[in-house]
Design a protein around this motif. Structure first.
Motif, PDB file in Angstrom:
ATOM      1  N   TYR A 131      -7.964   0.268  -9.367  1.00  0.00           N
ATOM      2  CA  TYR A 131      -8.637   0.742  -8.153  1.00  0.00           C
ATOM      3  C   TYR A 131      -9.840   1.573  -8.565  1.00  0.00           C
ATOM      4  N   VAL A 152      -7.696  -5.789  -1.126  1.00  0.00           N
ATOM      5  CA  VAL A 152      -7.939  -5.478   0.279  1.00  0.00           C
ATOM      6  C   VAL A 152      -9.379  -5.863   0.641  1.00  0.00           C
ATOM      7  N   LEU A 204       0.867  -1.193   0.000  1.00  0.00           N
ATOM      8  CA  LEU A 204       0.000   0.000   0.000  1.00  0.00           C
ATOM      9  C   LEU A 204       0.901   1.240   0.000  1.00  0.00           C
ATOM     10  N   SER A 223       0.071   4.873   1.316  1.00  0.00           N
ATOM     11  CA  SER A 223      -0.946   4.946   2.373  1.00  0.00           C
ATOM     12  C   SER A 223      -0.558   6.029   3.385  1.00  0.00           C
ATOM     13  N   SER A 225      -9.703   2.683   1.133  1.00  0.00           N
ATOM     14  CA  SER A 225      -8.415   2.238   1.665  1.00  0.00           C
ATOM     15  C   SER A 225      -7.945   3.107   2.832  1.00  0.00           C
ATOM     16  N   TRP A 238      -3.538   4.713  -2.776  1.00  0.00           N
ATOM     17  CA  TRP A 238      -3.884   4.035  -1.521  1.00  0.00           C
ATOM     18  C   TRP A 238      -4.320   5.008  -0.432  1.00  0.00           C
TER      19      TRP A 238
END
Ligand code: 9WN
Length: 440
Positions: A414, A378, A177, A180, A356, A370
């Motif tokens: 995504y 996920v 990720l 993130s 996310s 992410w």
């Protein structure tokens, strides 16, 4: 608009789309995540993709995993990228010349990266075998077993820099990720300047909108971290003394615990004792709860070993320990509360996809990789956790939402966490593979 009305979807057409996507990404002995953005072999992608192949062409599931583990390093690490030597220089940044894996001791003949990714492979191998337990599958699984054990050993020993029974990541790429918000605080301590990126040519932003990807400053730090690790030829013996980014990630460690559970199932097929795997699984779960669970927030958070504290961001990484069958009831109910809160919006009938990152946080970014968007892998991990902990109602809600994402936008990498619009690569391997799995 996003409706989560999976019941109304043409399942046959979705399956055909997923199979066609996997077929188009197949490359002699592995499947590329994306022909444009990621044209080589990626580690955790291959594991998810093998699960997809097990539904339609099981022999490819074993070729996929076998080709990845052929590039395993002598110390047991499974590299996060195995480069395809047939592709021209510049097909991906950072490419093989940047990693220079050939200079490292114990690296394989193939050019690879020096990093790892979440160890979801033993679980994937077990699932692929269970789906189609042929003699050929059994033989492949038996051959993989010692390699899967070595992968775990590497993480549990060389990467236990904190000494508390968990593996640490040395780069955000290792978590899978990349950008993130979980990594913002530990990354801020890595010296870098966005101007560094003028010396390189990013490949990703030529194929995806720069506003949907990590920033140049993120990349400058990614490059600085690889340079720090590469300088010591990817050795792990002095990480604590030298490496600027050392973090224990809830997802990586939950995957490592789940892998021991899977290995306990695989061991008897390989003539090995499952007992030590069960013991290791219990120890990892205990260490996760002890080191990464925050009773005040009721979720799991990464531990920054440099700063010796938990990272405050509440990202979807925190929900990953649900995949552990032996997670204590207290943490299971805390994670269910976290998942069903407005932060993540999990429900038996979801009105928006699972994001996310905490959608109530000020740094939630619905388009940027992410930092907000919804991802199939996920979602899939969380769904497995829900099934394991007796919540088929919530698992069904998440499944419908996953199907709806692909039905509405295709096999994208995504998805926008409000509208479900497709983002990133439009023909992405694990999206197709995991769709096949949830449709089965
Ligand atoms: C860096 C291949 C990989 C995934 C990661 C995802 C992305 C690479 C990148 O793509 O990372 O490894 O170039 O951004 O973050 O999870 O495995 O699909």
């Amino acid at each position: 608009a996003y409706t989560a009305d999976a019941g109304a979807r043409d399942v046959g057409a979705l399956r055909r789309l997923a199979v066609a996507t996997l077929e188009a990404n197949w490359e002699h002995d592995h499947t590329v995540p994306s022909r444009t953005l990621y044209p080589h072999q990626w580690s955790w992608d291959s594991a998810f993709i093998a699960i997809g192949w097990s539904h339609v062409r099981p022999e490819r599931a074993w070729r996929e995993l076998t080709s990845l583990f052929r590039a395993q390093w002598r110390d047991g690490r499974v590299p996060h990228i195995v480069f395809n030597p047939a592709l021209p220089v510049g097909s991906y940044f950072p490419g093989p010349e940047f990693w220079a894996s050939g200079l490292a001791e114990g690296a394989p003949a193939a050019a690879t990266s020096g990093l790892v990714q979440p160890p979801v492979h033993a679980s994937a191998a077990w699932l692929a075998y269970r789906r189609c337990p042929s003699e050929q599958a059994r033989a492949a699984l038996r051959r993989l077993y010692p390699r899967l054990v070595a992968q775990q050993r590497y993480l549990a020993t060389r990467r236990d820099v904190g000494g508390g029974g968990l593996a640490c990541v040395v780069h955000p790429w290792e978590s899978g990720l990349d950008n993130s918000p979980a990594w913002d605080a530990p990354l801020a301590a890595v010296p870098a300047d966005a101007a560094v990126m003028r010396a390189y040519r990013r490949h990703d932003t030529a194929h995806a909108d720069a506003a949907h990807r990590p920033t140049d400053l993120d990349y400058a730090r990614y490059v600085a971290l690889v340079a720090s690790y590469r300088e010591r030829r990817y050795r792990d013996d002095d990480l604590a003394a030298r490496h600027p980014f050392l973090v224990e990630c809830p997802l990586v460690n939950a995957a490592m615990g789940a892998a021991e559970h899977a290995l306990a199932r695989i061991a008897p097929l390989a003539g090995a004792d499952p007992g030590p795997h069960r013991e290791r699984a219990a120890r990892i779960t205990e260490a996760l709860v002890r080191r990464l669970y925050d009773p005040t927030t009721g979720t799991f958070q990464p531990r920054d070993l440099r700063a010796d504290r938990l990272v405050p961001a509440r990202t979807v990484l925190g929900l990953a320990p649900l995949v552990l069958p032996d997670l204590p009831a207290r943490q299971v109910s805390a994670l269910l509360a976290e998942a069903c809160s407005p932060r993540f919006g999990l429900a038996a009938r979801m009105d928006r996809p699972l994001p996310s990152h905490d959608r109530t946080a000020p740094d939630f970014e619905p388009l940027r990789y992410w930092r907000g968007p919804s991802w199939m892998n996920v979602n899939w991990l969380v769904r497995r956790g829900l099934l394991r902990h007796g919540r088929p109602d919530l698992a069904a809600g998440l499944r419908d939402s996953m199907i709806e994402l692909v039905a509405g936008a295709g096999c994208h990498e995504y998805f926008h966490p409000d509208t479900g619009a497709g983002l990133g690569s439009p023909a992405f391997g694990w999206t197709a593979a995991l769709l096949l799995d949830v449709l089965a």
